[in-house]
Design an enzyme around this catalytic site. Structure first.
Site, PDB file in Angstrom:
ATOM      1  CD  GLU A   1      -2.909   5.100  -9.244  1.00  0.00           C
ATOM      2  OE1 GLU A   1      -1.298   3.857  -8.999  1.00  0.00           O
ATOM      3  OE2 GLU A   1      -3.268   6.400  -7.996  1.00  0.00           O
TER       4      GLU A   1
ATOM      5  CB  CYS B   1      -1.926  -0.447  -7.728  1.00  0.00           C
ATOM      6  SG  CYS B   1      -0.527   0.726  -8.220  1.00  0.00           S
TER       7      CYS B   1
END
Length: 271
Positions: A146, A180
């Site tokens: 990820e 993120c």
């Protein structure tokens, strides 16, 4: 909330996930019968980031344990107090042969991804993700990555400028932008740039004010990351961009508390 949600979801569905599944058999293999039987992979390595250290450490651990695996967690060295607390908490509830937390020593961190895990989970930057995938590839270890990237927000001419600015301010300033998928930059029609920038700055100040002592506004994780942000703003200013910050961004308390003042940069160069 998110980690508890993962646990409840796994507990609710685990029986179904574990159940063997009947698979149709083609005629040439009759009278054979086929079943798909889920089995654990083995030992799962979890390399956790610093920005959401609880959620992004324990959520993958829940999945690994639910699937019958053993797991080893490598927490981030940038959040040493949390990592020590996590190590203590896990050690109280789990045998180290089931779930363990490694030390955050830098040498251990570098060697961790090269271990022959049966599966490796990494959350973090694209740059480090490439290194993790390369190290895992030497053992043919499958990886789940990820990775953070660029997340632009596009505001077209039909948008409600004020509402868009409010939503983008929330998405950007959550955890002081250390997310993120936080918006990295905004593309706005030329005629709307100044009105949008003013509204964005207004919503930022409405949410968190101009006081670095505000406990609701997160700190930047380290001095190195704070200095990187300062350098980005200084570079943009040197190249002619307009820098919009709270009234007293030079207050030494901002830096002392590692609270980076909510900043809007207008007309930055593409680099």
């Amino acid at each position: 909330m998110l980690v508890l949600g993962e646990i409840k979801h796994a507990a609710k569905h685990l029986k179904g996930w574990m159940a063997p599944e009947r698979i149709p058999t083609t005629v040439q293999f009759a009278p054979a019968k086929n079943r798909l039987i889920p089995q654990p992979l083995g030992v799962v390595g979890i390399i956790a980031p610093w920005n959401y250290p609880l959620q992004l450490t324990l959520a993958p651990a829940v999945a690994a344990i639910a699937a019958g695996n053993r797991a080893i967690i490598k927490p981030s060295e940038l959040v040493p107090r949390f990592s020590e607390l996590l190590m203590e908490a896990i050690a109280k509830k789990f045998d180290t042969a089931e779930l363990a937390v490694t030390d955050i020593d830098d040498d251990i961190a570098k060697a961790f991804a090269a271990l022959p895990f049966d599966h490796l989970i990494f959350t973090g930057s694209t740059r480090i993700g490439r290194l993790v995938a390369e190290a895992a590839g030497r053992n043919l270890t499958p990886v789940t990555l990820e990775l953070g990237g660029k997340s632009p927000a596009i505001v077209d001419g039909s948008a409600d400028i004020d509402e868009a600015a409010q939503r983008i301010a929330y998405g950007k300033l959550l955890n002081a932008g250390q997310t993120c998928i936080a918006p990295d930059y905004v593309l706005v029609p030329q005629a709307s740039v100044q009105p949008f920038a003013m509204r964005l700055q207004g919503h930022m100040q409405h949410m968190f004010g101009t006081d670095p002592k505000n406990p609701d506004y997160s700190s930047i994780v380290s001095d190195r990351h704070y200095a990187r942000l300062e350098a980005l703003v200084a570079d943009a200013a040197a190249k002619g961009a307009t820098i919009m910050q709270p009234a007293a961004p030079n207050d030494p308390e901002w830096k002392e508390r590692r609270k980076f003042p909510p900043t809007v940069i207008v007309d930055a160069t593409p680099d």
